[in-house]
Design an enzyme around this catalytic site. Structure first.
Site, PDB file in Angstrom:
ATOM      1  CB  CYS A   1       6.436  12.827   6.791  1.00 29.68           C
ATOM      2  SG  CYS A   1       7.188  13.401   5.258  1.00 29.68           S
TER       3      CYS A   1
ATOM      4  CG  HIS B   1       2.849  12.868   1.970  1.00 29.49           C
ATOM      5  ND1 HIS B   1       2.537  13.322   3.227  1.00 29.49           N
ATOM      6  CD2 HIS B   1       4.067  12.257   2.082  1.00 29.49           C
ATOM      7  CE1 HIS B   1       3.513  13.002   4.061  1.00 29.49           C
ATOM      8  NE2 HIS B   1       4.456  12.366   3.387  1.00 29.49           N
TER       9      HIS B   1
END
Length: 380
Positions: free
Chosen positions: A90, A333
């Site tokens: 991430c 996301h």
């Protein structure tokens, strides 16, 4: 004072962000990245900037084959632009920007487009040889904690005393900020339309009372729900990094310093705390001097645990500093891209908005397996 080789972000763009299985459900990851690369290259050319030496893109779940090279070719950047794909999960998009900045600061390259792209919709199904499928690669080896990110966010929120009520309030605030920013046109200059879509799909008005009715998503009786965490998403973002000597008076964000750290893999959401602390200590910067903070909002529990530890109050006094136009909970996301999305957001909030020279901005992300990535920028 800035030095000739200091890396400066002089252009920043992103796609709209779509929820997996919806707006961009049939768009492969390189096709998401290519329009953004082309737009950033076009912004450079319009300002008389240098040619592109390389493309560095973060990606977590794509098909392999050096996605950055494939996207660079698809974008029409030419055979001479090589491409590098990096994976810090991430934090990949932000890590890619730091890699590009290192190449520029060393003098090895004069212009690198860096960012990230992710297509959760088209990511290949993974299977071991012999046909045994698995959901994700390990974040840590056997003998170390390796929780799924939802469970890890639940554990971090519990460890740091982040209540369900605060998590829901934060999620509602993120959506409200994003809805207001979209209505005011604050995303327009950074977004590159893809497939007829020119707005983020997800932001919508939410009421804490509605959020409070949602069941726990990962741990029975827990506080993390589908409403107070980010969705799996599709999207891409990229920035152009050049040395100060080639900035030619264009406004931009000088990278003051970056930091990548490790932390307990059982609580990976904690990573931004040691990363930001190291960054501030190395640069001698007080967080109070930072005008804009962008954190990848994977989970409200994780975001609040981090901001609490750093002395920030995003539900109160610092609401206008921390993710002022909403974050990943509202926008989505796209894992490998999100770290570049937050840099793009800083570029809009500070450079496009005309912030005074010397204004500071901070970008940070937590990473599965126990990592934190952070970068401090200054308006020039």
């Amino acid at each position: 004072m800035t030095a000739w080789l200091d890396p400066v972000v002089v252009a920043a763009r992103r796609t709209p962000i779509g929820t997996a299985g919806h707006a961009f459900k049939a768009v492969p990851v390189d096709a998401l990245a290519a329009p953004v690369l082309a737009a950033v290259a076009g912004d450079l050319a319009a300002g008389g900037g240098p040619g592109v030496d390389d493309v560095v893109l973060g990606n977590c779940m794509g098909p392999g084959g050096n996605m950055a090279r494939v996207a660079a070719l698809r974008a029409g950047l030419g055979d001479a632009v090589p491409g590098l794909t990096v994976d810090r999960q991430c934090g990949s998009g932000l890590a890619a920007v730091l890699v590009a900045a290192q190449a520029v600061r060393s003098g090895d390259m004069e212009c690198v487009i860096a960012g990230g792209a992710e297509s959760a919709s088209t990511a290949p199904v993974r299977a071991h040889r012999g046909g045994s499928p698995y959901e994700r690669a390990p974040f840590a080896p056997e003998g170390h904690p390796d929780p799924d990110m939802g469970e890890a966010a639940e554990a971090l929120g519990a460890a740091r005393g982040v209540s369900r009520e605060r998590q829901d309030s934060y999620a509602a605030a993120s959506h409200a900020k994003a809805v207001a920013a979209r209505a005011a046109g604050r995303f327009a200059a950074e977004i590159v339309p893809v497939g007829g879509h020119d707005q983020d799909q997800r932001p919508r008005p939410l009421r804490p009372a509605s959020l409070a009715r949602l069941p726990a998503a990962f741990v029975a009786g827990g506080a993390v729900t589908a409403g107070n965490c980010s969705p799996n998403s599709d999207g891409a973002a990229a920035v152009a990094v050049v040395p100060e000597r080639l900035r030619d008076g264009r406004p931009g964000l000088r990278l003051v310093a970056g930091a990548v750290v490790g932390c307990d893999p059982a609580l990976p959401g904690w990573g931004p705390v040691p990363a930001v602390r190291r960054l501030l200590a190395r640069t001698g910067t007080d967080l109070e001097r930072v005008a804009a903070v962008e954190i990848v909002e994977a989970f409200a529990a994780q975001t609040l645990a981090v901001t609490d530890a750093l002395g920030l109050d995003p539900l109160g006094a610092d609401a206008g500093r921390v993710c002022a136009d909403g974050g990943a909970i509202a926008l989505g996301h796209p894992w490998g891209a999100s770290g570049a999305v937050v840099v793009t957001r800083l570029f809009t909030r500070l450079v496009r908005a005309g912030a005074p020279r010397g204004t500071l901005g901070l970008a940070t992300a937590a990473v599965g397996g126990g990592l934190g990535v952070a970068a401090l920028f200054e308006v020039v």
